[in-house]
Design an enzyme around this catalytic site. Structure first.
Site, PDB file in Angstrom:
ATOM      1  CD  GLU A 130      -2.780   1.258   2.431  1.00  0.00           C
ATOM      2  OE1 GLU A 130      -2.354   0.759   3.486  1.00  0.00           O
ATOM      3  OE2 GLU A 130      -3.842   1.901   2.368  1.00  0.00           O
ATOM      4  CG  HIS A 215      -8.818   2.175   2.930  1.00  0.00           C
ATOM      5  ND1 HIS A 215      -8.635   3.350   2.249  1.00  0.00           N
ATOM      6  CD2 HIS A 215      -7.601   1.859   3.449  1.00  0.00           C
ATOM      7  CE1 HIS A 215      -7.364   3.729   2.374  1.00  0.00           C
ATOM      8  NE2 HIS A 215      -6.715   2.838   3.076  1.00  0.00           N
ATOM      9  NE  ARG A 226     -19.832  22.786 -11.223  1.00  0.00           N
ATOM     10  CZ  ARG A 226     -20.624  23.117 -10.193  1.00  0.00           C
ATOM     11  NH1 ARG A 226     -21.911  22.790 -10.212  1.00  0.00           N
ATOM     12  NH2 ARG A 226     -20.143  23.760  -9.154  1.00  0.00           N
ATOM     13  CG  ASP A 247     -13.903   0.819  11.985  1.00  0.00           C
ATOM     14  OD1 ASP A 247     -14.695   1.495  11.292  1.00  0.00           O
ATOM     15  OD2 ASP A 247     -12.787   1.240  12.334  1.00  0.00           O
ATOM     16  N   GLY A 248     -17.588   0.784  12.113  1.00  0.00           N
ATOM     17  CA  GLY A 248     -18.478   1.764  12.738  1.00  0.00           C
ATOM     18  C   GLY A 248     -17.811   3.106  12.966  1.00  0.00           C
ATOM     19  CG  ASP A 273      -6.395  -0.366   7.010  1.00  0.00           C
ATOM     20  OD1 ASP A 273      -5.206  -0.726   6.855  1.00  0.00           O
ATOM     21  OD2 ASP A 273      -6.763   0.827   6.909  1.00  0.00           O
ATOM     22  CB  ALA A 307      -3.160   5.133  12.898  1.00  0.00           C
ATOM     23  N   GLY A 308      -5.309   3.002  10.735  1.00  0.00           N
ATOM     24  CA  GLY A 308      -5.730   1.616  10.617  1.00  0.00           C
ATOM     25  C   GLY A 308      -6.771   1.304  11.679  1.00  0.00           C
TER      26      GLY A 308
HETATM   27 ZN   LIG Z   1      -4.771   3.065   3.696  1.00  0.00          ZN
END
Ligand SMILES: [Zn+2]
Length: 381
Positions: A130, A215, A226, A247-248, A273, A307-308
């Site tokens: 990633e 994600h 537009r 995860d809400g 993630d 952070a994840g």
């Molecule tokens: Zn990411």
């Protein structure tokens, strides 16, 4: 040796079925048999006690688990520890995920995954790289010092892995459609993310074989009247897959429900993630020199940036039912069959069907994991 899993509720192509015995042999599913089938007689019998047996979960985005972050030490030992942590939550196939780092670390990460694959380490399906070819404005917690444009010179490094899948998350605006085509031709599954790409830039990448979106909604440009942008392209294109973090906290469930109305459900997959917090009691971890705090199951850096996650796959499936209103069969497929298809492994993983690899997860009535199997071998309770 043959194993007979009896008295379970099995998720098959027809939905949840009772009264069938699942025969495993040679690491594969041999048959969905009648309990009177003569092959059951010489099998080791396991009574599933009426619990729910699903295809094992497949997670294409796993940064860490069990207190270990893949970036910290990209080694087979780290991969084994991360896989063991996630297996307790039903994950039987995963891609160790390296967030933006220098090219030397990317090379070491690929070598570590290659060693794991060569050694037949349970659950390892490949690697997810990633970044670092991400848009600075959408970097999230990725360290800006690593971010860069992708030119053709790195394709041979990125496509080095053999006998496993490589997913590469990039921002389409950080490279060219020609290089996307080159990556695809070399076997890489290209996914767009951490991006402000326009609709035109995104569809140009899709035309060259871009396969998915990392994600969805998080770290992406917005839908505008537009300028449909990357999100508009992800929702309008019928063929590409989208990763969901359910995860809400990362995305309002209404946004995910809207996405589900836009295209076939088999184009969505649950991802965690996950960070080292999954399967670990520690309330902090260090991400590239920054301390990340885990509070109420949410990982944030000192600026409050997400952070994840501390999400595990079993929780993601539960959340897909409770927050998105999906029935359990569809939620389970988003965690198994559909990611298997994204990875091009839908012919051997992600279903309970004869000939498929015997990767399975057994859940109780509260969707808590009771046991897993990888290649027919049960987890140790
Ligand atoms: Zn990411």
């Amino acid at each position: 040796m043959r194993t007979a899993l009896v008295n379970g509720r099995l998720l098959t192509g027809e939905g949840i079925t009772n009264g069938r015995t699942l025969l495993l042999s040679g690491g594969r599913i041999e048959a969905l048999a009648d309990p009177q089938d003569p092959r059951c007689r010489d099998a080791v019998t396991v009574d599933l006690a009426g619990q729910l047996l699903l295809p094992g979960f497949i997670d294409v985005q796993v940064n860490g688990g069990g207190g270990v972050l893949f970036n910290d030490e990209p080694s087979p030992e780290s991969i084994r520890a991360i896989g063991a942590a996630h297996r307790r939550f039903g994950t039987t196939g995963f891609l160790p995920t390296l967030i933006s780092d220098d090219l030397d670390t990317i090379g070491r990460a690929i070598a570590a995954v290659q060693s794991s694959l060569d050694a037949g380490m349970p659950g390892v399906l490949g690697i997810h790289i990633e970044g670092p070819y991400l848009n600075w404005a959408r970097r999230g917690v990725h360290d800006s010092k690593h971010l860069r444009q992708l030119d053709g010179g790195s394709v041979s490094l990125l496509s080095r892995l053999r006998n496993g899948r490589t997913v590469l998350t990039l921002a389409p605006e950080m490279t060219t459609p020609e290089i996307v085509a080159e990556l695809v031709a070399s076997g890489i599954l290209v996914s767009a993310g951490h991006s402000d790409a326009s609709y035109a830039e995104t569809t140009a990448a899709i035309a060259q074989g871009l396969r998915g979106f990392t994600h969805l909604f998080n770290a992406m440009g917005r839908l505008e009247p537009r300028e449909p942008g990357i999100v508009g392209a992800a929702l309008y294109d019928e063929n590409t897959w989208c990763g969901f973090i359910v995860d809400g906290h990362h995305v309002d469930p209404i946004m995910l429900k809207l996405a589900l109305r836009c295209k076939r459900h088999d184009r969505f997959m649950l991802v965690t993630d996950a960070m080292p917090a999954v399967g670990s009691a520690a309330s902090t971890f260090v991400l590239q020199g920054r301390t990340i705090r885990v509070v109420d199951g949410i990982c944030r850096d000192e600026n409050g940036t997400l952070a994840g996650t501390a999400l595990d796959m079993a929780a993601a499936v539960r959340n897909a039912v409770s927050l998105l209103g999906l029935d359990v069969t569809e939620a389970a497929r988003m965690a198994s069959e559909y990611p298997a298809e994204f990875l091009g492994l839908g012919h051997e993983l992600g279903r309970i069907a004869p000939g498929y690899r015997a990767n399975l997860v057994l859940l109780d009535d509260e969707f808590k994991v009771q046991r897993t199997w990888i290649e027919g071998l049960a987890s140790v309770d």
